[in-house]
Design a protein around this motif. Sequence first.
Motif, PDB file in Angstrom:
ATOM      1  N   LYS A 128      -4.142   8.154  16.251  1.00  0.00           N
ATOM      2  CA  LYS A 128      -3.719   9.091  16.843  1.00  0.00           C
ATOM      3  C   LYS A 128      -4.262  10.427  17.140  1.00  0.00           C
ATOM      4  CE  LYS A 128       0.984   7.137  15.866  1.00  0.00           C
ATOM      5  NZ  LYS A 128       2.261   7.284  15.354  1.00  0.00           N
ATOM      6  N   PHE A 165       0.485  11.010  19.527  1.00  0.00           N
ATOM      7  CA  PHE A 165      -0.917  10.947  19.859  1.00  0.00           C
ATOM      8  C   PHE A 165      -1.256  12.357  20.629  1.00  0.00           C
ATOM      9  CE2 PHE A 165      -0.262   6.330  19.651  1.00  0.00           C
ATOM     10  CZ  PHE A 165      -1.599   5.885  19.387  1.00  0.00           C
ATOM     11  N   ASN A 210       0.699   2.009  17.139  1.00  0.00           N
ATOM     12  CA  ASN A 210       0.908   2.533  15.846  1.00  0.00           C
ATOM     13  C   ASN A 210      -0.393   2.085  14.853  1.00  0.00           C
ATOM     14  OD1 ASN A 210       3.044   4.341  15.898  1.00  0.00           O
ATOM     15  ND2 ASN A 210       4.454   2.615  15.651  1.00  0.00           N
TER      16      ASN A 210
END
Length: 121
Positions: A81, A107, A77
Amino acid sequence: MKSILIIMSFFSFLFGSNTQQNDTITILDKPSFKMAINSKKVQLVDVRTPNEFNAGHIKNAKNIDFFNQSNFIKEFNKLNKEEPIYLYCRSGNRSQKAARKLDSLGFKKIFDLKGGYMNWN
């Protein structure tokens, strides 16, 4: 004609350099993976255990252990992404699972090394 297309698709699957899993995840053979990670600065992640990583890894790879799921999600995280991410494990099994997990985390472009680190050397 239809049988020829099926046979060609089968051979393409077996011997093609890149195997597309879905729109987000692409499995790359060693030359394609190597060219991609050497051509620019990329997000390169080794999803093996720290012991496996310390025994040898691809230069500039970050280690995020797939088996440590709480840390795995936390660390991924922190990554972008929207930018492509390049994954590998020992043989390609864990990185495939990791790729599916990253797909579910949002992603956009995930590249997985076919055969994993065993195929790298």
